[in-house]
Write a protein that holds these residues in place. Structure first.
Motif, mmCIF file in Angstrom:
data_model
loop_
_atom_site.group_PDB
_atom_site.id
_atom_site.type_symbol
_atom_site.label_atom_id
_atom_site.label_comp_id
_atom_site.label_asym_id
_atom_site.label_seq_id
_atom_site.Cartn_x
_atom_site.Cartn_y
_atom_site.Cartn_z
ATOM 1 N N GLY A 189 0.875 -1.173 -0.026
ATOM 2 C CA GLY A 189 0.114 -0.435 -0.273
ATOM 3 C C GLY A 189 0.906 1.776 0.186
ATOM 4 N N PRO A 190 -0.435 2.560 -0.293
ATOM 5 C CA PRO A 190 1.181 3.600 -0.246
ATOM 6 C C PRO A 190 1.896 3.803 1.093
ATOM 7 C CG PRO A 190 -1.329 3.646 -0.989
ATOM 8 C CD PRO A 190 -1.180 2.654 -0.505
ATOM 9 N N LYS A 191 1.340 3.960 2.359
ATOM 10 C CA LYS A 191 1.945 4.259 3.605
ATOM 11 C C LYS A 191 3.663 2.870 3.504
ATOM 12 C CE LYS A 191 -1.550 5.814 6.425
ATOM 13 N NZ LYS A 191 -2.404 6.010 7.055
ATOM 14 N N VAL A 192 3.342 2.239 3.231
ATOM 15 C CA VAL A 192 4.515 0.917 2.938
ATOM 16 C C VAL A 192 5.144 1.301 1.826
ATOM 17 C CG1 VAL A 192 5.372 -1.328 3.213
ATOM 18 C CG2 VAL A 192 2.976 -0.835 4.296
ATOM 19 N N GLN A 193 5.011 1.726 0.618
ATOM 20 C CA GLN A 193 5.553 2.446 -0.381
ATOM 21 C C GLN A 193 6.386 3.365 0.393
ATOM 22 O OE1 GLN A 193 2.873 2.692 -4.086
ATOM 23 N NE2 GLN A 193 3.359 0.475 -4.231
ATOM 24 N N LYS A 194 5.825 4.300 0.565
ATOM 25 C CA LYS A 194 6.481 5.410 1.175
ATOM 26 C C LYS A 194 7.307 5.042 1.733
ATOM 27 C CE LYS A 194 5.299 10.125 2.066
ATOM 28 N NZ LYS A 194 4.278 11.136 2.006
ATOM 29 N N ALA A 195 6.799 4.197 3.116
ATOM 30 C CA ALA A 195 8.134 3.726 3.830
ATOM 31 C C ALA A 195 9.778 3.673 3.839
ATOM 32 C CB ALA A 195 7.754 3.127 5.725
ATOM 33 N N ILE A 196 9.397 2.760 2.709
ATOM 34 C CA ILE A 196 9.963 1.834 2.521
ATOM 35 C C ILE A 196 11.466 2.991 1.691
ATOM 36 C CG2 ILE A 196 10.830 -0.209 0.762
ATOM 37 C CD1 ILE A 196 8.264 -1.853 1.513
ATOM 38 N N ILE A 197 10.514 3.571 0.250
ATOM 39 C CA ILE A 197 11.209 4.335 -0.222
ATOM 40 C C ILE A 197 12.436 4.922 0.543
ATOM 41 C CG2 ILE A 197 10.429 6.150 -2.022
ATOM 42 C CD1 ILE A 197 9.045 4.915 -3.031
ATOM 43 N N LEU A 198 11.342 5.833 1.662
ATOM 44 C CA LEU A 198 12.055 6.628 2.444
ATOM 45 C C LEU A 198 13.718 5.988 3.553
ATOM 46 C CD1 LEU A 198 9.114 8.768 4.762
ATOM 47 C CD2 LEU A 198 11.042 9.308 2.269
ATOM 48 N N LEU A 199 13.187 4.872 3.461
ATOM 49 C CA LEU A 199 13.961 4.088 3.815
ATOM 50 C C LEU A 199 14.966 3.614 2.877
ATOM 51 C CD1 LEU A 199 15.558 2.454 6.327
ATOM 52 C CD2 LEU A 199 14.274 0.782 5.212
ATOM 53 N N MET A 200 15.167 3.388 1.697
ATOM 54 C CA MET A 200 15.997 2.851 0.396
ATOM 55 C C MET A 200 16.860 4.172 0.619
ATOM 56 S SD MET A 200 14.140 0.979 -1.806
ATOM 57 C CE MET A 200 14.496 1.599 -3.529
ATOM 58 N N ILE A 201 15.789 5.309 0.351
ATOM 59 C CA ILE A 201 16.834 6.721 -0.209
ATOM 60 C C ILE A 201 17.982 6.976 1.226
ATOM 61 C CG2 ILE A 201 16.658 8.931 -0.166
ATOM 62 C CD1 ILE A 201 13.740 8.713 -1.327
ATOM 63 N N ALA A 202 17.129 6.690 2.190
ATOM 64 C CA ALA A 202 17.812 7.209 3.239
ATOM 65 C C ALA A 202 19.648 6.041 3.474
ATOM 66 C CB ALA A 202 18.043 6.941 4.798
ATOM 67 N N LEU A 203 19.456 4.725 2.497
ATOM 68 C CA LEU A 203 20.826 3.845 3.077
ATOM 69 C C LEU A 203 21.032 4.529 1.306
ATOM 70 C CD1 LEU A 203 21.891 1.281 4.033
ATOM 71 C CD2 LEU A 203 20.073 0.017 2.019
ATOM 72 N N GLU A 204 20.962 4.414 0.807
ATOM 73 C CA GLU A 204 21.354 5.093 -0.321
ATOM 74 C C GLU A 204 21.974 6.620 -0.994
ATOM 75 O OE1 GLU A 204 19.159 5.888 -3.935
ATOM 76 O OE2 GLU A 204 18.131 3.805 -4.134
#
Length: 182
Positions: free
Chosen positions: A87-102
């Motif tokens: 869902g959009p909330k989980v997508q947003k959390a995963i994207i933010l985590l991925m961006i922080a890691l990148e």
């Protein structure tokens, strides 16, 4: 968010300059190789040090200036298939985590490649070609600049994901803004 898009458009022009530099380097490299092959075939001679010049000057100019544009274009693999299942909330959390890691990994790459470039500058690293030493250290700075531009791209993507509801892995303008510009 409109101010972010204006700044991003300026950054986009920097990325376009990089892709033009890469394209010009491909053309120069291609012409040098063709000229060298013709000279070897027809006149039994070649460009002295041509291989080393292509390897040490042209190849970095082909890869690094256009790297930020390629990263932002979406051709590099992302986690699209996996993200679509949430869902959009989980997508947003995963994207933010991925961006922080990148951002963390890219910052390390910039830090260490900058230290390497500064070491090369202080030592005056050069390579031999046809009996002459050519400076190599200026091209070491392409690496931290390229990855620094990818960091800037990721910061824009992070800002977009923090300010807008719909999560995204790319920094693409909403369609109505693009249509208004046309």
């Amino acid at each position: 968010m409109e101010a972010v898009w204006k700044v991003y458009r300026l950054f986009h022009y920097l990325k376009l300059i990089g892709i033009w530099i890469s394209g010009a380097a491909v053309m120069v490299m291609m012409l040098l190789i063709v000229y060298d092959v013709v000279m070897r075939t027809v006149f039994s001679s070649s460009i002295r040090g041509g291989f080393e010049i292509i390897q040490n000057y042209m190849m970095p100019l082909v890869v690094f200036p256009g790297l930020a544009y390629v990263y932002s274009s979406g051709v590099l693999p992302k986690m699209d298939l996996l993200l679509d299942r949430f869902g959009p909330k989980v997508q947003k959390a995963i994207i933010l985590l991925m961006i922080a890691l990148e951002l963390f990994v890219l910052a390390l790459i910039v830090q260490f490649s900058w230290a390497f470039a500064m070491d090369g500058l202080s030592r005056g690293i050069a390579f031999p070609a046809a009996g002459t030493l050519y400076p190599l250290y200026p091209f070491f700075f392409l690496i931290p600049i390229a990855f620094g531009m990818i960091i800037i791209e990721n910061v824009f993507i992070l800002i977009r994901n923090l300010l807008e509801k719909k999560p995204s892995l790319l920094m693409e303008e909403p369609k109505q803004q693009v249509e208004d510009l046309l």
